[in-house]
Design a protein around this motif. Sequence first.
Motif, PDB file in Angstrom:
ATOM      1  N   HIS A  79       7.858 -48.263 -23.821  1.00  0.00           N
ATOM      2  CA  HIS A  79       8.247 -49.038 -25.705  1.00  0.00           C
ATOM      3  C   HIS A  79       8.818 -50.426 -24.974  1.00  0.00           C
ATOM      4  CE1 HIS A  79      11.785 -47.806 -26.748  1.00  0.00           C
ATOM      5  NE2 HIS A  79      11.688 -46.771 -25.414  1.00  0.00           N
ATOM      6  N   TYR A 104       1.848 -44.845 -25.038  1.00  0.00           N
ATOM      7  CA  TYR A 104       2.378 -45.067 -25.808  1.00  0.00           C
ATOM      8  C   TYR A 104       1.269 -45.927 -26.648  1.00  0.00           C
ATOM      9  CZ  TYR A 104      -1.066 -48.596 -22.949  1.00  0.00           C
ATOM     10  OH  TYR A 104      -2.575 -49.139 -22.435  1.00  0.00           O
ATOM     11  N   ASP A 105       1.392 -45.971 -28.172  1.00  0.00           N
ATOM     12  CA  ASP A 105       0.654 -45.990 -29.595  1.00  0.00           C
ATOM     13  C   ASP A 105       0.154 -46.735 -29.477  1.00  0.00           C
ATOM     14  OD1 ASP A 105       2.112 -43.672 -30.525  1.00  0.00           O
ATOM     15  OD2 ASP A 105       4.439 -44.975 -31.432  1.00  0.00           O
ATOM     16  N   PRO A 107      -2.334 -49.745 -31.402  1.00  0.00           N
ATOM     17  CA  PRO A 107      -2.034 -50.691 -32.071  1.00  0.00           C
ATOM     18  C   PRO A 107      -2.004 -50.373 -34.196  1.00  0.00           C
ATOM     19  CG  PRO A 107      -4.008 -51.993 -30.424  1.00  0.00           C
ATOM     20  CD  PRO A 107      -3.390 -50.894 -30.418  1.00  0.00           C
ATOM     21  N   SER A 108      -1.158 -50.688 -34.382  1.00  0.00           N
ATOM     22  CA  SER A 108      -1.360 -51.116 -35.820  1.00  0.00           C
ATOM     23  C   SER A 108      -0.372 -51.661 -36.638  1.00  0.00           C
ATOM     24  CB  SER A 108      -0.494 -49.261 -36.149  1.00  0.00           C
ATOM     25  OG  SER A 108       0.563 -49.221 -36.241  1.00  0.00           O
ATOM     26  N   THR A 110       2.524 -51.555 -37.168  1.00  0.00           N
ATOM     27  CA  THR A 110       3.801 -50.499 -38.030  1.00  0.00           C
ATOM     28  C   THR A 110       4.348 -50.918 -36.381  1.00  0.00           C
ATOM     29  OG1 THR A 110       2.959 -48.470 -37.533  1.00  0.00           O
ATOM     30  CG2 THR A 110       3.650 -49.434 -40.000  1.00  0.00           C
ATOM     31  N   THR A 111       3.161 -50.808 -35.526  1.00  0.00           N
ATOM     32  CA  THR A 111       3.362 -50.994 -34.330  1.00  0.00           C
ATOM     33  C   THR A 111       2.571 -52.024 -33.147  1.00  0.00           C
ATOM     34  OG1 THR A 111       1.861 -49.969 -33.187  1.00  0.00           O
ATOM     35  CG2 THR A 111       3.945 -48.609 -33.316  1.00  0.00           C
ATOM     36  N   HIS A 114       0.643 -52.827 -27.126  1.00  0.00           N
ATOM     37  CA  HIS A 114       1.035 -52.806 -24.888  1.00  0.00           C
ATOM     38  C   HIS A 114      -0.317 -52.331 -24.236  1.00  0.00           C
ATOM     39  CE1 HIS A 114       5.390 -52.729 -26.337  1.00  0.00           C
ATOM     40  NE2 HIS A 114       5.384 -51.217 -27.426  1.00  0.00           N
TER      41      HIS A 114
END
Length: 186
Positions: A79, A104-105, A107-108, A110-111, A114
């Motif tokens: 992150h 890693y999360d 994409p949304s 809120t994020t 990466h």
Amino acid sequence: MGFTFAYRLILVVAVASVLGISLANKDWGSPNSNYTGWGWGWGWGSSKSNHTGQGFNNHPLNETQGPKKIIVGGSENWHFGFNYSEWAFNNAPFYFNDTLVFKYDPPSNTTFPHSVYLFSDRWSYLNCDLKRAKMVANATQGGGEGFEFVLKRWTPNYFACGERNGFHCKVGGMRFMVMPLFRWHY
């Protein structure tokens, strides 16, 4: 024309350095030998060494193990705003066939997205120049169990996040280098 003295000297120093580094983690003692542990007293008959690799300083010997799966960043995952160069330094050494896991999360709203890029050279890495880098994981591959990269080459591996045209690499600390080492089996 042959080797000159300087070339021979450089060759001897290079071979000695590689040999010294390669053998640095090897425990030369047998189970009943006092030449083990490498703690205070160096294990030479010292009462501080207990023949288990747990000398006075209680640091275990570097036991040779098989390949490991290493989560990049540990519990921090991959992150923005984390110093991965420091993480790599603190978690070294890395060995051939170890697997780096980039989590890693996806994409949304809120994020931020990466990715993982592998640079072809040190200069591109230091400048976060993505033109000569190869994307090895896109923004969605880090979710779930994460993206796995196996260390297969005896060359420096330069990793960075390529999102925002290198902004995560330049400002967010999302870059690091590892140089895999050989494991000695004995």
